[in-house]
Motif scaffolding. Sequence first.
Motif, PDB file in Angstrom:
ATOM      1  N   TRP A  68       3.182 -16.103  -6.735  1.00  0.00           N
ATOM      2  CA  TRP A  68       3.450 -17.344  -5.987  1.00  0.00           C
ATOM      3  C   TRP A  68       4.960 -17.555  -5.835  1.00  0.00           C
ATOM      4  O   TRP A  68       5.459 -17.913  -4.770  1.00  0.00           O
ATOM      5  CB  TRP A  68       2.783 -18.517  -6.725  1.00  0.00           C
ATOM      6  N   HIS A  69       5.683 -17.278  -6.911  1.00  0.00           N
ATOM      7  CA  HIS A  69       7.122 -17.561  -6.907  1.00  0.00           C
ATOM      8  C   HIS A  69       7.902 -16.663  -5.963  1.00  0.00           C
ATOM      9  O   HIS A  69       9.086 -16.903  -5.741  1.00  0.00           O
ATOM     10  CB  HIS A  69       7.676 -17.423  -8.328  1.00  0.00           C
ATOM     11  N   SER A  70       7.251 -15.624  -5.432  1.00  0.00           N
ATOM     12  CA  SER A  70       7.964 -14.783  -4.472  1.00  0.00           C
ATOM     13  C   SER A  70       8.467 -15.643  -3.303  1.00  0.00           C
ATOM     14  O   SER A  70       9.430 -15.280  -2.639  1.00  0.00           O
ATOM     15  CB  SER A  70       7.048 -13.658  -3.971  1.00  0.00           C
ATOM     16  N   LEU A  71       7.865 -16.815  -3.097  1.00  0.00           N
ATOM     17  CA  LEU A  71       8.358 -17.747  -2.086  1.00  0.00           C
ATOM     18  C   LEU A  71       9.750 -18.273  -2.434  1.00  0.00           C
ATOM     19  O   LEU A  71      10.531 -18.603  -1.550  1.00  0.00           O
ATOM     20  CB  LEU A  71       7.403 -18.944  -1.969  1.00  0.00           C
ATOM     21  N   GLY A  72      10.035 -18.356  -3.722  1.00  0.00           N
ATOM     22  CA  GLY A  72      11.330 -18.901  -4.152  1.00  0.00           C
ATOM     23  C   GLY A  72      12.308 -17.844  -4.614  1.00  0.00           C
ATOM     24  O   GLY A  72      13.523 -18.006  -4.492  1.00  0.00           O
ATOM     25  N   THR A  73      11.790 -16.743  -5.163  1.00  0.00           N
ATOM     26  CA  THR A  73      12.690 -15.696  -5.640  1.00  0.00           C
ATOM     27  C   THR A  73      13.139 -14.790  -4.502  1.00  0.00           C
ATOM     28  O   THR A  73      14.138 -14.089  -4.632  1.00  0.00           O
ATOM     29  CB  THR A  73      12.004 -14.789  -6.691  1.00  0.00           C
TER      30      THR A  73
ATOM     31  N   TYR B 132      -2.173 -25.675  -2.438  1.00  0.00           N
ATOM     32  CA  TYR B 132      -2.828 -25.287  -1.189  1.00  0.00           C
ATOM     33  C   TYR B 132      -4.020 -24.357  -1.399  1.00  0.00           C
ATOM     34  O   TYR B 132      -5.051 -24.514  -0.769  1.00  0.00           O
ATOM     35  CB  TYR B 132      -1.821 -24.595  -0.254  1.00  0.00           C
ATOM     36  N   THR B 133      -3.881 -23.353  -2.260  1.00  0.00           N
ATOM     37  CA  THR B 133      -4.898 -22.301  -2.293  1.00  0.00           C
ATOM     38  C   THR B 133      -5.889 -22.463  -3.439  1.00  0.00           C
ATOM     39  O   THR B 133      -7.030 -22.037  -3.323  1.00  0.00           O
ATOM     40  CB  THR B 133      -4.227 -20.910  -2.380  1.00  0.00           C
ATOM     41  N   MET B 240       6.339  -5.919  -3.194  1.00  0.00           N
ATOM     42  CA  MET B 240       5.676  -7.230  -3.182  1.00  0.00           C
ATOM     43  C   MET B 240       5.376  -7.653  -1.746  1.00  0.00           C
ATOM     44  O   MET B 240       6.241  -7.539  -0.881  1.00  0.00           O
ATOM     45  CB  MET B 240       6.622  -8.253  -3.836  1.00  0.00           C
ATOM     46  N   ASP B 241       4.165  -8.138  -1.521  1.00  0.00           N
ATOM     47  CA  ASP B 241       3.817  -8.697  -0.205  1.00  0.00           C
ATOM     48  C   ASP B 241       3.877 -10.227  -0.278  1.00  0.00           C
ATOM     49  O   ASP B 241       4.083 -10.801  -1.348  1.00  0.00           O
ATOM     50  CB  ASP B 241       2.408  -8.235   0.200  1.00  0.00           C
ATOM     51  N   HIS B 242       3.658 -10.876   0.857  1.00  0.00           N
ATOM     52  CA  HIS B 242       3.640 -12.340   0.893  1.00  0.00           C
ATOM     53  C   HIS B 242       2.527 -12.889   0.002  1.00  0.00           C
ATOM     54  O   HIS B 242       1.484 -12.261  -0.185  1.00  0.00           O
ATOM     55  CB  HIS B 242       3.412 -12.834   2.322  1.00  0.00           C
ATOM     56  N   PHE B 243       2.749 -14.089  -0.531  1.00  0.00           N
ATOM     57  CA  PHE B 243       1.766 -14.714  -1.403  1.00  0.00           C
ATOM     58  C   PHE B 243       0.603 -15.303  -0.604  1.00  0.00           C
ATOM     59  O   PHE B 243      -0.559 -15.013  -0.883  1.00  0.00           O
ATOM     60  CB  PHE B 243       2.429 -15.803  -2.244  1.00  0.00           C
ATOM     61  N   PHE B 244       0.908 -16.122   0.380  1.00  0.00           N
ATOM     62  CA  PHE B 244      -0.169 -16.764   1.135  1.00  0.00           C
ATOM     63  C   PHE B 244      -0.878 -15.721   1.996  1.00  0.00           C
ATOM     64  O   PHE B 244      -0.240 -14.976   2.740  1.00  0.00           O
ATOM     65  CB  PHE B 244       0.370 -17.895   2.008  1.00  0.00           C
ATOM     66  N   LEU B 245      -2.214 -15.685   1.873  1.00  0.00           N
ATOM     67  CA  LEU B 245      -2.979 -14.669   2.596  1.00  0.00           C
ATOM     68  C   LEU B 245      -2.762 -14.806   4.104  1.00  0.00           C
ATOM     69  O   LEU B 245      -2.733 -13.810   4.828  1.00  0.00           O
ATOM     70  CB  LEU B 245      -4.469 -14.798   2.251  1.00  0.00           C
ATOM     71  N   GLY B 246      -2.563 -16.042   4.561  1.00  0.00           N
ATOM     72  CA  GLY B 246      -2.362 -16.282   5.984  1.00  0.00           C
ATOM     73  C   GLY B 246      -1.009 -15.788   6.486  1.00  0.00           C
ATOM     74  O   GLY B 246      -0.791 -15.680   7.690  1.00  0.00           O
ATOM     75  N   ASP B 247      -0.091 -15.515   5.569  1.00  0.00           N
ATOM     76  CA  ASP B 247       1.215 -14.980   5.974  1.00  0.00           C
ATOM     77  C   ASP B 247       1.180 -13.462   6.131  1.00  0.00           C
ATOM     78  O   ASP B 247       2.191 -12.849   6.467  1.00  0.00           O
ATOM     79  CB  ASP B 247       2.288 -15.338   4.928  1.00  0.00           C
ATOM     80  N   ARG B 248       0.031 -12.850   5.786  1.00  0.00           N
ATOM     81  CA  ARG B 248      -0.058 -11.393   5.851  1.00  0.00           C
ATOM     82  C   ARG B 248      -1.044 -10.961   6.926  1.00  0.00           C
ATOM     83  O   ARG B 248      -1.973 -11.695   7.236  1.00  0.00           O
ATOM     84  CB  ARG B 248      -0.638 -10.832   4.539  1.00  0.00           C
ATOM     85  N   PRO B 368      -3.687 -10.953  -5.676  1.00  0.00           N
ATOM     86  CA  PRO B 368      -4.804 -11.100  -4.750  1.00  0.00           C
ATOM     87  C   PRO B 368      -4.662 -10.201  -3.525  1.00  0.00           C
ATOM     88  O   PRO B 368      -3.582 -10.139  -2.930  1.00  0.00           O
ATOM     89  CB  PRO B 368      -4.738 -12.576  -4.345  1.00  0.00           C
ATOM     90  N   ALA B 369      -5.754  -9.525  -3.148  1.00  0.00           N
ATOM     91  CA  ALA B 369      -5.798  -8.681  -1.952  1.00  0.00           C
ATOM     92  C   ALA B 369      -4.592  -7.748  -1.884  1.00  0.00           C
ATOM     93  O   ALA B 369      -3.985  -7.573  -0.837  1.00  0.00           O
ATOM     94  CB  ALA B 369      -5.902  -9.549  -0.693  1.00  0.00           C
ATOM     95  N   GLY B 370      -4.266  -7.166  -3.019  1.00  0.00           N
ATOM     96  CA  GLY B 370      -3.196  -6.167  -3.045  1.00  0.00           C
ATOM     97  C   GLY B 370      -1.826  -6.725  -2.706  1.00  0.00           C
ATOM     98  O   GLY B 370      -1.102  -6.159  -1.899  1.00  0.00           O
ATOM     99  N   GLN B 371      -1.439  -7.837  -3.350  1.00  0.00           N
ATOM    100  CA  GLN B 371      -0.117  -8.399  -3.045  1.00  0.00           C
ATOM    101  C   GLN B 371       1.013  -7.503  -3.551  1.00  0.00           C
ATOM    102  O   GLN B 371       2.080  -7.438  -2.950  1.00  0.00           O
ATOM    103  CB  GLN B 371       0.040  -9.805  -3.640  1.00  0.00           C
ATOM    104  N   PHE B 372       0.768  -6.815  -4.658  1.00  0.00           N
ATOM    105  CA  PHE B 372       1.839  -6.006  -5.265  1.00  0.00           C
ATOM    106  C   PHE B 372       1.266  -4.650  -5.651  1.00  0.00           C
ATOM    107  O   PHE B 372       0.242  -4.569  -6.327  1.00  0.00           O
ATOM    108  CB  PHE B 372       2.371  -6.732  -6.500  1.00  0.00           C
ATOM    109  N   HIS B 373       1.919  -3.594  -5.213  1.00  0.00           N
ATOM    110  CA  HIS B 373       1.440  -2.246  -5.492  1.00  0.00           C
ATOM    111  C   HIS B 373       2.485  -1.433  -6.237  1.00  0.00           C
ATOM    112  O   HIS B 373       3.694  -1.641  -6.064  1.00  0.00           O
ATOM    113  CB  HIS B 373       1.128  -1.501  -4.188  1.00  0.00           C
ATOM    114  N   THR B 374       2.008  -0.481  -7.040  1.00  0.00           N
ATOM    115  CA  THR B 374       2.874   0.442  -7.757  1.00  0.00           C
ATOM    116  C   THR B 374       2.372   1.855  -7.506  1.00  0.00           C
ATOM    117  O   THR B 374       1.168   2.107  -7.562  1.00  0.00           O
ATOM    118  CB  THR B 374       2.818   0.157  -9.270  1.00  0.00           C
TER     119      THR B 374
END
Lengths: 393, 381
Positions: A68-73, B132-133, B240-248, B368-374
């Motif tokens: 979530w904080h990726s919005l701020g970091t 929101y989510t 890292m991808d966007h947090f909000f699913l709607g932003d992706r 969620p839904a693969g926000q961060f991959h390694t």
Amino acid sequence: MKKNRNVGIIGVGQSVYSSHREDVNQPEMIHEAAKEALDQAGLTMNDIDCVVHGNMELFEMIHQPDLWHSLGTGAVGKESLRVTTGGTTGATLACVADQLVASGLHDLVLVLGFEKLQEGHTTGGITNMADPLWSRQLQTGALTGMTAAQMIEEFGEERAKKVAMKYRIQMDQHAMKNNKAHRRLGLSPDQAEELAVNSPALVGELRMIHMCSQSDGACAVIMASEEKAKELCAQPAWIKDHITAHREEMFCIFGDEPILTTHKYAARKLYERNGITNPVQEIDVFEMYDPSSWWGSDWLREFLLFDNDEHIRMIEDGDIALDGAFPINPSGGVIASNPIGATALVRVAEAAMQVMGTAGDHQVPKPVNQALASGFGGTMWTVLMLLTREIPW
Amino acid sequence: MARKVGICAVAQTTYTRDKWDQRFQNMCLTVVESLREQTGLDFSDQGINMTVSVSNDIFDARTISDSGMTDVLGAHFGCEEKVDQDGSQAVYYGLAAIQSGHCDVVLIVGHCKESQPQSRNMVTHMAFDPFYTRPVGLDYCAAAGLQAQAYAAASGITEDHLAKIVVRACDNASRNPFTPEAAPVTADEVKNSPMLADPIRQLHAYPVSDGAVGMILAAEDRIREFTDEPVWITGVGNSMDHFFLGDRDLAANRALKSAADRAYCRAGISNPAAAFDVIEISDQYAYQLPMWAEGLGICETGTGGAWVEADGPDRCHVNPSGGMLAGNPLILGGLVRTAEAAVQLKGAAGDRQIDGARTALAHGVTGPAGQFHTVITLERD
């Protein structure tokens, strides 16, 4: 040990610390710190390769909040690492970032520690660290009267209590010079006797006035490779060395034998491998993780490897004042501001500001060639980081 | 140029539904004792100088979930750190710690008991922001359902493809001694299993399990003291991808493609489709096997359905272990994948061994839904 390459701190940012940052949510509060650090370093988020993040989840009940904080970091599209080690988290983050840059994986890393303690129950969160079978029923958060009792036994009630209160008032006088600090009470030495009686007792002789705050806040630090640091910053705070010492959950279960603390163990080992024979002379300022004025007073002895009452005399003589011989916590320390996941990173950040000469009103007047920062957490865990003005490796 | 880092030894417990008779310390001790036996290492200054554990406070319902680890890890006055992401991130951290020069030998131990929380969806629900989510009830399974819809439409994935992936995973897992509870299933059983989050059915989802996994990393100048068969880490990358699913664009694999590009760039790999003898992918849900394969460049973008139909997973030696669909706790996914890849390169994978494997890829995913991959690439001499 041979370090692969030098790493320097080139930017520091902090949100304002407060008991209630109701004007911002977590990413917004974090953004304040990240933006200030980027501005100071003359960078934008586009320049950052990697974001290192940490805090403790049970304080706010957010699972893996770096997402979530990726919005701020600003971590979107970046590499990232989330590391959490309890109270030491912030100092651990600094060690991680040092390694990520020194390894050659990254040139510029943003380190971010945060906590918004208002959104949860701090003492409940800390109590939950204890083993559910053996010790959770006994845990009282981070509150302990043991150190006060031990100091009173060793140095007498009057002297021990006076020293703890003098330390407390000294820290408040420092906090008054730091406009980011949470608790700036404006205490004066002539209030000492009244506070010692009237401040509410928490456990034994640990009183409310002695104890650290619960704060909302975030701290950001930017670490750079030697090449980048020299290009971007007139005076970086160079990372000379750091050491981490952890110990088992259960302590003091076999009577009251004198025990070697992780503070003393880590300090001795760090001084040895960096050729420091007289820490009071060779270290110019010390940002200590001091959760209470009893612990702060007592731990001075551990960190400076004293055997007798030298640490008590240092406090009595005013040596630990901002303009004293061995200034401690010019920022006001943890007693003034304590957003737990950030707190140990604030120690590193404040020590770096002293080396860089950017601490403003709470800059110590003497030249700072070498600064020490400590982190504390878990079951008496220690992290120490040594910063220098001269390039170390 | 920083020194090379290799994996000396790996160890795992089995992954089973409920290790009710073991605390996490017991599971970890099994792993640490095996690693010490394999390498002869101890916790002296010349031995293991740093430990990275992997666990999560909310899964463990314990603030500082590594505070019970110091005894197990022999970290008395030693350095013990905790990564709270997918376990493959501990490899990234360990690599940096060794390449920085700060230490020579790093012990990694991950543990989780997913049997402890009443519901793992309640844990992952807490990853969503409270404004929101979270109020709409999202958890990782629901988020995966949204992604599965988007991806199935983009890549022609059908119910039959998903069933085929699960049947194959369970078949592979029957040759993996660490997944003793994985039972063979038929395509009909998969297609008739209860719906969790359309189109994800119960048998499309990784099972609940308890387990621990560990490995030892060492610098090239010392690794021969501990093993004759080092497995070198040639590349790492994450994103890292966007947090909000709607932003992706949920079907776009943006973070995975960027993580893979970084790893391939560091490893000097230009054609990933032909670069690996073994590939271990963290497929928490069946649709993710082809989707992540696309993101990794193992098959072309948009061709996941055809790739599954043409037995791509078998031809490319993807998940001979059974993968995550055969079971391991969420946060250990990428670390188990890395361990399995290393076992393959050591030629010690028994019935699931890919003959002559020399290069491998391991993949982990957080959020969620693969926000961060390694992505981690490995090879042996």
